[in-house]
Write an enzyme that holds these catalytic residues in place. Structure first.
Site, mmCIF file in Angstrom:
data_model
loop_
_atom_site.group_PDB
_atom_site.id
_atom_site.type_symbol
_atom_site.label_atom_id
_atom_site.label_comp_id
_atom_site.label_asym_id
_atom_site.label_seq_id
_atom_site.Cartn_x
_atom_site.Cartn_y
_atom_site.Cartn_z
ATOM 1 N N GLU A 116 -0.028 -7.596 18.196
ATOM 2 C CA GLU A 116 -0.514 -7.750 16.829
ATOM 3 C C GLU A 116 0.357 -8.763 16.093
ATOM 4 O OE1 GLU A 116 -2.412 -3.327 16.021
ATOM 5 O OE2 GLU A 116 -0.567 -3.898 14.989
ATOM 6 N N CYS A 120 4.980 8.465 11.822
ATOM 7 C CA CYS A 120 3.632 8.847 12.280
ATOM 8 C C CYS A 120 3.646 10.100 13.138
ATOM 9 C CB CYS A 120 3.014 7.728 13.122
ATOM 10 S SG CYS A 120 3.556 6.072 12.749
ATOM 11 N N SER A 148 -3.040 -6.266 13.144
ATOM 12 C CA SER A 148 -2.945 -4.923 12.582
ATOM 13 C C SER A 148 -4.136 -4.679 11.677
ATOM 14 C CB SER A 148 -1.652 -4.804 11.776
ATOM 15 O OG SER A 148 -1.671 -3.665 10.954
ATOM 16 N N ASP A 193 3.680 0.713 16.135
ATOM 17 C CA ASP A 193 3.534 -0.710 15.855
ATOM 18 C C ASP A 193 4.410 -1.193 14.710
ATOM 19 O OD1 ASP A 193 1.713 -0.541 17.847
ATOM 20 O OD2 ASP A 193 -0.027 -1.116 16.664
ATOM 21 N N CYS A 195 -0.525 7.925 15.680
ATOM 22 C CA CYS A 195 -0.230 6.503 15.519
ATOM 23 C C CYS A 195 -1.313 5.661 16.194
ATOM 24 C CB CYS A 195 1.149 6.183 16.093
ATOM 25 S SG CYS A 195 1.823 4.626 15.500
ATOM 26 N N ASP A 196 -1.273 4.365 15.947
ATOM 27 C CA ASP A 196 -2.399 3.481 16.254
ATOM 28 C C ASP A 196 -2.963 3.635 17.663
ATOM 29 O OD1 ASP A 196 -1.809 2.584 13.753
ATOM 30 O OD2 ASP A 196 -1.404 0.526 14.317
ATOM 31 N N LYS A 197 -2.126 3.559 18.690
ATOM 32 C CA LYS A 197 -2.630 3.590 20.061
ATOM 33 C C LYS A 197 -2.749 5.007 20.605
ATOM 34 C CE LYS A 197 -2.560 -0.697 19.527
ATOM 35 N NZ LYS A 197 -1.949 -0.572 18.202
ATOM 36 N N CYS A 242 0.548 5.148 8.670
ATOM 37 C CA CYS A 242 0.378 4.201 7.561
ATOM 38 C C CYS A 242 -0.856 4.570 6.745
ATOM 39 C CB CYS A 242 0.255 2.786 8.097
ATOM 40 S SG CYS A 242 1.718 2.221 8.988
#
Length: 572
Positions: free
Chosen positions: A449, A54, A475, A86, A127-129, A199
């Site tokens: 998650e 990521c 997730s 993650d 990335c996610d956060k 992702c």
């Protein structure tokens, strides 16, 4: 070259006047010229690191952003912050660090900007956060800011089909069920992630990338190109130039991210079948701006928004496909035409959403994005729930899901590891409701998650006959009837902490209800006897987070936010 009055900018505190000679000497030491010191200083923050794909393309994009700042009359100052990825943190104690990292990202960007008196910010995240964390910092600082997503990963190819990392997580479930052998699983893991980028499905990173455009903090189309596509560098260059325009106009994040802009963002999460984490991050971002926008506000938008984008995990396509179909502007065009967006919201282009979309027409030659008049489903891909098991609310992703009603006995676990072991051993029955508790913001701590567990269930082929409920998170890649963010959490004595094996749980994802078939008297009796589960953290960052974190329905935030602010950084 345009001129800026530095007497009104934060960087005057480190560059102006005889008393700042020592400060200027540091900049000369780094090779800056006198002219560059006299220009506005722009922080170019990225979450570059080598922890996951990521993030590995972000430094490349930061160089283009810096070039754009320079060409537009600013002096870029690059810095990096952390991420916790993650996909690698998943399924073990590392996931306790994930949500905490969102706060650390926002805090570290704030502190770097404050400490060095930078005037504006380009934030690059992958990335996610890191996406919400970077946007939270922008709203907290309120200096002119541009957000840039680092881009999604290209799909992998496995035996003639496109695959993502979720197929690997689900492969673990197939392996445990005897549906995949070790050689096939190894073959899959070697090809699922072919290079740089987040992702590829409509998981949390791509959901929040779509939010960045919808809320007005990112350039139109910039959420779309994959990380490997060099068009990303063009957007980075433009981001650097745009932030200088914003500085000249003094157009700030809180001018852009109004209540109506947050409603636009929530609508896009629903229309794309986005991650349930959107209902955690949007309230947290709004909190930074002093706007109350909690889980129930988000859920109300979800309820009235149709599901339009046929994206994984509930649908067929990945982020690359949506970009090739026209990206966010095509989606937003049909949503605007249907009255699903506030068109008058300002954006970083200096134009409104409606003005940005003026030249966009809906692409009828693609089938990734449906017209609002022909939705995949009449209501959004994410649903808010409330009931006796979740008085403070819960959330479920229903995109592509047919299993929307469930009534069954609770099978209770006090941590994810216990539940995952039971699932791997297939130690559950059809119709059970697997309950994973003490995984909330305080109880985890860190609100993990549960993708390893939910993916294993899906891989075993039982997801349409079982439900999963947790005070933790899921997730964006989770599939099946999986309800998260249940509040109050178990560590606060919420009903989820009081239930026992065999108690009957009733879920209706169409009506938006989640209840436990227990009388108020029985719940009161159990509450009187309840004792919290001791935490295994007595110090450190995760302990500190647990002491300060608030409810999931309010975004799991750790400070009073913009409503309690006495002065924004931008006004120093």
């Amino acid at each position: 070259m345009r001129k800026f009055d530095k007497s009104k900018l934060p960087s005057r505190h480190v560059t102006e006047g005889p008393e700042r000679a020592p400060h200027r000497s540091y900049y000369y030491a780094m090779g800056l010229t006198e002219a560059e010191i006299n220009q506005p200083f722009v922080g170019v923050a990225s979450c570059w690191n080598e922890s996951a794909p990521c993030n590995i393309a972000l430094m490349r994009q930061a160089q283009s952003a810096k070039k754009g700042v320079k060409e537009a009359g600013g002096t870029p100052r690059e810095f990096c912050t952390i991420t916790v990825t993650d996909g690698i943190a998943m399924g073990h104690e590392g996931m306790k660090s994930s949500l905490v990292s969102r706060e650390v990202i926002a805090d570290s960007v704030e502190l770097t900007m404050r400490g060095h008196s930078y005037d504006a910010l380009v934030g690059i995240a992958g990335c996610d956060k890191s996406l919400p964390g970077m946007m939270m910092a922008m709203l907290r600082l309120n200096v002119p800011s541009v957000f840039l997503y680092g881009g999604s990963i290209m799909p992998g190819r496995f035996r003639g089909k496109d695959v993502t990392v979720v197929d690997v997580f689900e492969g673990v479930g197939k392996y445990s069920a005897g549906k995949m052998d070790t050689d096939e699983l190894h073959e899959l893991e070697c090809v699922a992630c072919p290079g740089a980028g987040a992702c590829g499905g409509q998981f949390t990173a791509n959901t929040m990338a779509c939010v960045s455009e919808a809320i007005g903090l990112a350039l139109p189309y910039s959420a779309g190109p994959p990380a490997a596509v060099l068009a990303r560098d063009d957007f980075a260059l433009m981001a650097g130039k745009t932030v200088m325009d914003l500085l000249e106009k003094n157009l700030r994040p809180r001018d852009i991210c109004t209540r109506e802009a947050f409603e636009n963002a929530a609508a896009v999460v629903a229309a794309t079948g986005g991650s349930t984490n959107g209902a955690l991050h949007l309230p947290a971002m709004a909190h930074e701006a002093g706007i109350k926008f909690d889980l129930f506000d988000v859920a109300a938008i979800f309820k009235r928004t149709p599901y339009l984008a046929d994206l994984k995990p509930g649908g067929r396509y990945v982020a690359k496909d949506m970009w090739e179909a026209g990206g966010m502007p095509v989606l937003m065009r049909t949503m605007l035409d249907a009255g699903l967006l506030h068109g008058d919201c300002m954006t970083i282009t200096g134009k409104t959403i409606r003005e940005n979309l003026a030249g966009v027409t809906f692409n009828t030659e693609q089938d990734v994005i449906r017209a609002a008049t022909n939705p995949l489903a009449p209501t959004g891909g994410v649903v808010g729930l409330r009931g006796s098991l979740a008085p403070d609310g819960a959330i479920v992703k229903v995109a592509g899901l047919k299993h929307l009603h469930h009534r069954g006995p609770a099978r209770v676990f006090d941590c994810e590891e216990e539940a995952f072991a039971a699932v791997q051993a297939r130690d559950y029955k059809e119709n059970d409701v697997i309950v994973i508790r003490y995984e909330g913001p305080k109880g985890g701590p860190g609100m993990r998650e549960m993708l390893s567990t939910t993916a294993a269930i899906y891989g075993q082929g039982i997801s349409d006959k079982i439900a999963l409920v947790t005070d933790g998170r899921f997730s964006g890649a989770t599939r099946g009837l999986c309800i998260g963010h249940v509040g109050p959490e178990a560590a606060e004595g919420g009903p989820i902490g009081l239930i026992k094996d065999g108690d009957i749980i009733v879920i209706d994802a169409e009506k938006g209800t989640i209840d436990i078939e227990l009388s108020e008297a029985e719940l009161a009796k159990r509450r009187a006897a309840w004792k919290p589960k001791p935490t295994s953290f007595g110090s450190g960052a995760i302990w500190r987070y647990a002491q300060n974190v608030g409810k999931a329905c309010d975004g799991a935030v750790t400070h009073p936010g913009g409503a309690k602010e006495l002065r924004t950084y931008a006004d120093i």
